[in-house]
Design a protein around this motif. Structure first.
Motif, PDB file in Angstrom:
ATOM      1  N   TRP A  52      15.210  11.541  42.787  1.00  0.00           N
ATOM      2  CA  TRP A  52      15.497  12.763  42.050  1.00  0.00           C
ATOM      3  C   TRP A  52      16.985  13.027  41.837  1.00  0.00           C
ATOM      4  O   TRP A  52      17.352  13.974  41.135  1.00  0.00           O
ATOM      5  N   LYS A  53      17.849  12.212  42.401  1.00  0.00           N
ATOM      6  CA  LYS A  53      19.285  12.483  42.286  1.00  0.00           C
ATOM      7  C   LYS A  53      19.743  12.503  40.831  1.00  0.00           C
ATOM      8  O   LYS A  53      20.459  13.409  40.403  1.00  0.00           O
ATOM      9  N   GLY A  54      19.360  11.500  40.054  1.00  0.00           N
ATOM     10  CA  GLY A  54      19.786  11.436  38.665  1.00  0.00           C
ATOM     11  C   GLY A  54      19.291  12.614  37.850  1.00  0.00           C
ATOM     12  O   GLY A  54      20.015  13.147  36.999  1.00  0.00           O
ATOM     13  N   ALA A  55      18.057  13.035  38.119  1.00  0.00           N
ATOM     14  CA  ALA A  55      17.507  14.185  37.399  1.00  0.00           C
ATOM     15  C   ALA A  55      18.234  15.467  37.784  1.00  0.00           C
ATOM     16  O   ALA A  55      18.493  16.324  36.930  1.00  0.00           O
ATOM     17  N   VAL A  56      18.576  15.616  39.054  1.00  0.00           N
ATOM     18  CA  VAL A  56      19.338  16.802  39.472  1.00  0.00           C
ATOM     19  C   VAL A  56      20.686  16.845  38.761  1.00  0.00           C
ATOM     20  O   VAL A  56      21.092  17.877  38.221  1.00  0.00           O
ATOM     21  N   LEU A  57      21.393  15.718  38.737  1.00  0.00           N
ATOM     22  CA  LEU A  57      22.703  15.692  38.082  1.00  0.00           C
ATOM     23  C   LEU A  57      22.588  16.055  36.605  1.00  0.00           C
ATOM     24  O   LEU A  57      23.396  16.812  36.067  1.00  0.00           O
ATOM     25  N   THR A  58      21.591  15.506  35.935  1.00  0.00           N
ATOM     26  CA  THR A  58      21.420  15.733  34.500  1.00  0.00           C
ATOM     27  C   THR A  58      20.984  17.160  34.205  1.00  0.00           C
ATOM     28  O   THR A  58      21.580  17.852  33.371  1.00  0.00           O
ATOM     29  N   GLN A  59      19.938  17.605  34.880  1.00  0.00           N
ATOM     30  CA  GLN A  59      19.381  18.920  34.551  1.00  0.00           C
ATOM     31  C   GLN A  59      20.262  20.062  35.043  1.00  0.00           C
ATOM     32  O   GLN A  59      20.323  21.119  34.405  1.00  0.00           O
ATOM     33  N   LEU A  60      20.974  19.876  36.147  1.00  0.00           N
ATOM     34  CA  LEU A  60      21.899  20.913  36.599  1.00  0.00           C
ATOM     35  C   LEU A  60      23.093  21.009  35.643  1.00  0.00           C
ATOM     36  O   LEU A  60      23.549  22.105  35.300  1.00  0.00           O
ATOM     37  N   SER A  61      23.598  19.855  35.189  1.00  0.00           N
ATOM     38  CA  SER A  61      24.670  19.878  34.198  1.00  0.00           C
ATOM     39  C   SER A  61      24.216  20.577  32.924  1.00  0.00           C
ATOM     40  O   SER A  61      24.953  21.387  32.339  1.00  0.00           O
ATOM     41  N   ALA A  62      22.994  20.275  32.481  1.00  0.00           N
ATOM     42  CA  ALA A  62      22.464  20.923  31.269  1.00  0.00           C
ATOM     43  C   ALA A  62      22.397  22.436  31.465  1.00  0.00           C
ATOM     44  O   ALA A  62      22.720  23.209  30.543  1.00  0.00           O
TER      45      ALA A  62
END
Length: 307
Positions: A52-62
């Motif tokens: 889930w790390k990549g999804a956290v980075l992407t969706q939190l940035s969004a």
């Protein structure tokens, strides 16, 4: 999205592969950023990935890009899998792999400086201050202790290193490289974004000790916020209810991983260089939990798809 993704391989021209992200060319005006679940510590990429790390980075940035839209241009177009699928139908076969991890963005010319804002003294700033009372050679207030809050947030630019550590530099260095007007704009935007993010995070029980922003120049010469924003990879997030100056703080990031590796180094079982040691499952799970908790606290919702 259930599988851990260590590396994407998409039928698009690969512009750059970093420690965490792949950057693909879509056309003359757009890029696709894909955040993998790779994790690095002490400038070494681990063999294991963090779920889930990549999804956290992407969706939190969004989340932050949308929230900060009124503070100036940014490169964000979409992180919605359905929208990206409509824009890039050639990626249908890869949709499940990159869903949640992919962000469609405007293309810019990156500025080759990190725009670091420090609200508290920690990390490399604390290391230099403890040795000489300075940051990038400039004198700081006397008598600070580790994790102290600065009277005002400090804008602390740094060089961008492709490998190894970034190097703190003075604002004068930034002005000489980019000119007075551009350097001032970077400073003002960085401090404004940090202040807005800090206020929101504090209301969620999180202290933003420091963070780094990246900017690019758009086709119209505007200053555009790019890359990632206020994530556990680009920031130090501390739990507000456990903050105590004079010590290293617990954090919502790779702390379980760093603690494990520190233990190996102190015991002489790892020299701090590649190849990395094998990570126990409990360390990987604890690191993943920190990222997911940071996302939940800051956005008020759980990460879609994560249990």
């Amino acid at each position: 999205m259930t599988n851990v993704m260590n590396r994407s391989q998409l039928p698009l021209p690969l512009l750059r592969r970093g420690k965490v992200r792949e950057v693909y060319e879509v056309d003359d005006s757009r890029l696709l950023l894909v955040a993998s679940d790779r994790v690095s510590a002490f400038d070494v990429v681990m063999n294991e990935s963090v779920p889930w790390k990549g999804a956290v980075l992407t969706q939190l940035s969004a989340y932050w890009f949308r929230k900060f839209a009124s503070l100036g241009p940014n490169h964000f177009l979409s992180a919605d899998p359905d929208e990206i699928a409509r824009e890039l139908p050639g990626l249908d076969a890869h949709r499940d792999t990159i869903a949640g991890r992919a962000m469609l963005v405007r293309r810019t010319e990156p500025i080759l400086f990190e725009c670091v804002v420090r609200g508290y003294i920690t990390g490399s700033a604390w290391k230099e201050y403890r040795a000489s009372g300075t940051l990038a050679g400039e004198v700081l207030p006397v008598g600070m202790v580790e994790s102290d809050r600065f009277p005002q947030p400090l804008f602390s630019p740094a060089t961008k290193a492709e490998s190894g550590h970034d190097e703190n530099v003075t604002e004068e260095t930034l002005r000489r490289a980019l000119g007075e007007e551009r350097a001032k704009a970077l400073r003002d935007r960085s401090l404004a974004i940090y202040s807005a993010g800090e206020r929101h995070a504090e209301s969620c029980g999180i202290i933003v000790a420091d963070t780094k922003f990246e900017f690019g120049i758009g086709p119209d010469q505007s200053l555009v916020l790019i890359d990632e924003v206020l994530t556990p990879d680009s920031s130090r997030f501390w739990p507000k209810d456990r903050y105590l100056p004079g010590r290293t703080q617990p954090s919502f990031d790779k702390q379980p991983l760093r603690d494990f590796l520190d233990g190996l180094r102190r015991a002489g079982r790892w020299n701090g260089e590649a190849p990395p040691p094998r990570l126990p499952e409990e360390v990987v799970a604890a690191t993943s939990a920190r990222y997911l908790e940071a996302y939940r606290r800051l956005t008020g919702t759980g990460l879609p798809g994560a249990s």
